[in-house]
Every structure is written in C-alpha cells, then in structure tokens.
Design a protein around this motif. Structure first.
Motif, PDB file in Angstrom:
ATOM      1  N   LEU A 152       0.808  -1.218   0.000  1.00 14.34           N
ATOM      2  CA  LEU A 152       0.000   0.000   0.000  1.00 14.34           C
ATOM      3  C   LEU A 152       0.846   1.276   0.000  1.00 14.34           C
ATOM      4  N   GLN A 153       2.134   1.141  -0.240  1.00 10.92           N
ATOM      5  CA  GLN A 153       3.022   2.302  -0.221  1.00 10.92           C
ATOM      6  C   GLN A 153       3.017   3.055  -1.546  1.00 10.92           C
ATOM      7  N   THR A 154       3.213   4.376  -1.477  1.00 10.48           N
ATOM      8  CA  THR A 154       3.517   5.149  -2.676  1.00 10.48           C
ATOM      9  C   THR A 154       4.999   4.951  -2.997  1.00 10.48           C
ATOM     10  N   GLU A 155       5.381   5.294  -4.216  1.00 13.08           N
ATOM     11  CA  GLU A 155       6.793   5.160  -4.580  1.00 13.08           C
ATOM     12  C   GLU A 155       7.656   6.072  -3.722  1.00 13.08           C
ATOM     13  N   ALA A 156       7.196   7.302  -3.469  1.00 11.25           N
ATOM     14  CA  ALA A 156       7.987   8.242  -2.670  1.00 11.25           C
ATOM     15  C   ALA A 156       8.182   7.728  -1.250  1.00 11.25           C
ATOM     16  N   TYR A 157       7.127   7.167  -0.677  1.00 10.98           N
ATOM     17  CA  TYR A 157       7.223   6.610   0.677  1.00 10.98           C
ATOM     18  C   TYR A 157       8.187   5.418   0.685  1.00 10.98           C
ATOM     19  N   ALA A 158       8.073   4.555  -0.323  1.00 10.50           N
ATOM     20  CA  ALA A 158       8.963   3.395  -0.407  1.00 10.50           C
ATOM     21  C   ALA A 158      10.417   3.825  -0.470  1.00 10.50           C
ATOM     22  N   ARG A 159      10.698   4.806  -1.311  1.00 11.50           N
ATOM     23  CA  ARG A 159      12.079   5.279  -1.441  1.00 11.50           C
ATOM     24  C   ARG A 159      12.575   5.906  -0.143  1.00 11.50           C
ATOM     25  N   ALA A 160      11.706   6.635   0.536  1.00 12.27           N
ATOM     26  CA  ALA A 160      12.108   7.295   1.776  1.00 12.27           C
ATOM     27  C   ALA A 160      12.425   6.272   2.869  1.00 12.27           C
ATOM     28  N   VAL A 213      22.729   2.214   4.220  1.00 12.91           N
ATOM     29  CA  VAL A 213      23.969   1.890   3.507  1.00 12.91           C
ATOM     30  C   VAL A 213      23.707   1.542   2.050  1.00 12.91           C
ATOM     31  N   LEU A 214      22.444   1.635   1.591  1.00  7.18           N
ATOM     32  CA  LEU A 214      22.110   1.245   0.227  1.00  7.18           C
ATOM     33  C   LEU A 214      22.595   2.276  -0.780  1.00  7.18           C
ATOM     34  N   THR A 215      23.041   1.776  -1.935  1.00  3.06           N
ATOM     35  CA  THR A 215      23.398   2.665  -3.026  1.00  3.06           C
ATOM     36  C   THR A 215      22.128   3.158  -3.719  1.00  3.06           C
ATOM     37  N   ALA A 216      22.282   4.195  -4.547  1.00  5.30           N
ATOM     38  CA  ALA A 216      21.134   4.726  -5.286  1.00  5.30           C
ATOM     39  C   ALA A 216      20.533   3.654  -6.195  1.00  5.30           C
ATOM     40  N   ALA A 275      20.612   0.405  -5.729  1.00  7.02           N
ATOM     41  CA  ALA A 275      19.928  -0.583  -4.898  1.00  7.02           C
ATOM     42  C   ALA A 275      18.568  -0.061  -4.452  1.00  7.02           C
ATOM     43  N   ILE A 276      18.506   1.215  -4.110  1.00  3.22           N
ATOM     44  CA  ILE A 276      17.227   1.812  -3.722  1.00  3.22           C
ATOM     45  C   ILE A 276      16.250   1.779  -4.888  1.00  3.22           C
ATOM     46  N   ASP A 277      16.750   2.084  -6.095  1.00  5.72           N
ATOM     47  CA  ASP A 277      15.891   2.016  -7.287  1.00  5.72           C
ATOM     48  C   ASP A 277      15.308   0.621  -7.455  1.00  5.72           C
ATOM     49  N   ASP A 278      16.171  -0.395  -7.356  1.00  4.07           N
ATOM     50  CA  ASP A 278      15.714  -1.772  -7.556  1.00  4.07           C
ATOM     51  C   ASP A 278      14.697  -2.187  -6.498  1.00  4.07           C
ATOM     52  N   LEU A 279      14.989  -1.879  -5.243  1.00  5.87           N
ATOM     53  CA  LEU A 279      14.106  -2.319  -4.161  1.00  5.87           C
ATOM     54  C   LEU A 279      12.771  -1.580  -4.189  1.00  5.87           C
ATOM     55  N   ALA A 280      12.816  -0.281  -4.487  1.00  6.57           N
ATOM     56  CA  ALA A 280      11.565   0.484  -4.574  1.00  6.57           C
ATOM     57  C   ALA A 280      10.723   0.003  -5.749  1.00  6.57           C
ATOM     58  N   ASP A 281      11.357  -0.236  -6.891  1.00  7.96           N
ATOM     59  CA  ASP A 281      10.623  -0.740  -8.063  1.00  7.96           C
ATOM     60  C   ASP A 281       9.999  -2.103  -7.765  1.00  7.96           C
ATOM     61  N   ALA A 282      10.751  -2.955  -7.090  1.00 11.88           N
ATOM     62  CA  ALA A 282      10.230  -4.283  -6.753  1.00 11.88           C
ATOM     63  C   ALA A 282       9.037  -4.181  -5.815  1.00 11.88           C
ATOM     64  N   ARG A 283       9.113  -3.282  -4.855  1.00 22.53           N
ATOM     65  CA  ARG A 283       8.018  -3.121  -3.898  1.00 22.53           C
ATOM     66  C   ARG A 283       6.754  -2.626  -4.592  1.00 22.53           C
ATOM     67  N   ILE A 284       6.902  -1.642  -5.471  1.00 20.65           N
ATOM     68  CA  ILE A 284       5.739  -1.103  -6.180  1.00 20.65           C
ATOM     69  C   ILE A 284       5.178  -2.143  -7.155  1.00 20.65           C
ATOM     70  N   SER A 285       6.052  -2.920  -7.780  1.00 17.67           N
ATOM     71  CA  SER A 285       5.594  -3.943  -8.730  1.00 17.67           C
ATOM     72  C   SER A 285       4.726  -4.993  -8.049  1.00 17.67           C
ATOM     73  N   ARG A 286       5.005  -5.288  -6.791  1.00 14.43           N
ATOM     74  CA  ARG A 286       4.203  -6.276  -6.054  1.00 14.43           C
ATOM     75  C   ARG A 286       2.741  -5.860  -5.961  1.00 14.43           C
ATOM     76  N   GLN A 287       2.483  -4.561  -6.013  1.00 15.57           N
ATOM     77  CA  GLN A 287       1.126  -4.055  -5.816  1.00 15.57           C
ATOM     78  C   GLN A 287       0.182  -4.418  -6.959  1.00 15.57           C
ATOM     79  N   ALA A 288       0.721  -4.898  -8.065  1.00 16.77           N
ATOM     80  CA  ALA A 288      -0.129  -5.267  -9.202  1.00 16.77           C
ATOM     81  C   ALA A 288      -1.138  -6.345  -8.829  1.00 16.77           C
ATOM     82  N   ILE A 289      -0.837  -7.150  -7.824  1.00 18.44           N
ATOM     83  CA  ILE A 289      -1.757  -8.220  -7.450  1.00 18.44           C
ATOM     84  C   ILE A 289      -3.080  -7.671  -6.932  1.00 18.44           C
TER      85      ILE A 289
END
Length: 255
Positions: free
Chosen positions: A97-105, A111-114, A116-130
């Motif tokens: 139920l997160q927005t992309e901005a909230y996920a990134r924040a 210690v994550l690189t930029a 890594a943050i892109d990948d993890l945030a994209d993966a989290r938002i992609s899960r919402q398709a269900i």
C-alpha cells in the motif's frame, strides 16, 4: 496468456489437473500459471519445469529479472498465489500500500546505493499489481495509528500523499483497511508485524517481519498463535467508516 507454459503443457501431454496432481497443488493453482504474472512458488518451480521438459527461465522469464532481495522472493511468490492476505503493521505502511515516494524514503538514509534503492523500490511497487489483478488476493490490513503520525522523509507532503493513497486504496474491492487508534490499550500487535496468507487450496502460511530474511511459518502451532493475535488486534481496530475519518484527519495534519 503465458504461451510458453501452455505450449509446454500440451507437448508434455499434461493438463492443469494432471500437473497439479504431480506437484501437489490445487488444479486451480496450476491453471493460473498459464496467466501472465502468475509464477509457481520457488519450491514448485523447478519441479514443474522438469515435468514439462523446459528451463525455468523459458517458462517464466520474469524470474530472472526480479529485483526484490533473494531472501524475500519466497514470500513474494506466496503473495501472488494467495486468496487472502491478512497483514498487521506496527511501524510502516505495508509495502503493498506504499507510494513510490514513501517506499524510497523508507529505504534511504542507510547503507544502500542509489541503484539498490531504485531496484528495491521498483520491486516493492511492482508487487502491488496483485491488488488490481482479476482474482487477485483480498488484502485485509490493520495499521497502528503511530504509522500515520510518524514522519517518513523530510517533506511533510510525502506523508499527506501516502495517507491520501491509503484512502484511495480503501475504495479498491481487493483492500480492507483498519487502524488501531492511539488511545487503544496495550495490545498483542505491539510484539511486531506479521502477515497470514490463506492459499486457494486451503493451506495457510505466515510471514513474520524481519529486515534480513523471510521468516515463513507453516507449523500449526505458530499459525494458531498468530491467528489468535490477529483476532485480538482486529478487536482493537476501528471499523471502516471510523478508519476513513481518522485517515482524513491524519492527512490534514500533514498539510
């Protein structure tokens, strides 16, 4: 339609029902594997590929392009197949139920690189398709009110947008959302977050929140404990109408 899976099924002389019998899942579960985005759980994937005489990557190319952490993938597979997800969160808005901005924040500041943050945030938002998928799971989420009051990121507008997103999600037929108010007495949810997944075949598994590994529980004693905790938490949560009122008030407090 996953044409590679359908073709392999026919060439191997299998139907969804016969394949289900070999793998040990419900026939409806096996039939869904022919639809885009429906990937067998990791414990079934290799078995299915062997039965059909194909490589896993040929049947489900998305497996090789997944961005979520390897340790979290077994739970993502369960999310995709679940009939119902019952999630309690104490510290964060649930990832579904997160927005992309909230996920990134939530991922920033460590210690994550930029990248890594892109990948993890994209993966989290992609899960919402269900949640917008036909015959996807019903998500019943219960949040502690503290989540709505705790700032994430530097801009208060981020929280206002996140809570507005929660209000919009409540309108989805696949989402039920409740909040445990701040004036509730001490309750079992203070021990930590968890999610219970009810599968189409009647089985049940749970995920206990952890930053380092997917703690997936399937023992009857563990599930009974979480079921009891869930019922007690739901008993403290506000009904839908009062939850919406609280969400609207919380959104205004961030503007």
């Amino acid at each position: 339609m996953n044409h590679a899976f359908v073709a392999a099924l026919a060439e191997a002389g299998h139907t969804a029902e016969s394949l289900a019998g070999h793998v040990g899942v419900h026939p409806k579960t096996a039939a869904r594997w022919a639809n885009p985005g429906h990937i067998p759980q990791s414990r079934h994937r290799v078995q299915v590929a062997n039965l059909l005489g194909r490589d896993v990557d040929t049947l489900w190319p998305d497996v090789g392009r997944r961005r979520e952490p390897v340790w979290f993938r077994p739970w993502v597979d369960i999310e995709r197949e679940a009939a119902t997800l019952r999630a309690f969160e104490l510290a964060w808005v649930p990832g579904l139920l997160q927005t992309e901005a909230y996920a990134r924040a939530t991922l920033a500041g460590g210690v994550l690189t930029a990248d890594a943050i892109d990948d993890l945030a994209d993966a989290r938002i992609s899960r919402q398709a269900i949640l917008r998928r036909e015959r996807g799971p019903l998500l019943v989420a219960v949040l502690d009110e503290g989540i709505l009051r705790r700032r994430v990121g530097d801009d208060p507008a981020l929280m206002a947008a996140q809570i507005a997103h929660l209000i919009a999600c409540v309108e989805l037929p696949s989402v039920q959302l409740h909040v445990v108010p701040a004036d509730a007495p001490s309750y079992p949810g203070l021990d930590g977050a968890f999610t219970i997944a009810d599968m189409p075949d009647g089985t049940r598994v749970a995920h206990v929140d952890s930053p380092a590994q997917a703690q997936i529980l399937d023992q009857a004693s563990d599930l009974v404990t979480l079921e009891r905790r869930w019922e007690r938490i739901r008993g403290e949560a506000l009904p839908r109408g009062r939850t919406l009122n609280l969400l609207r008030e919380a959104a205004r407090s961030w503007t």
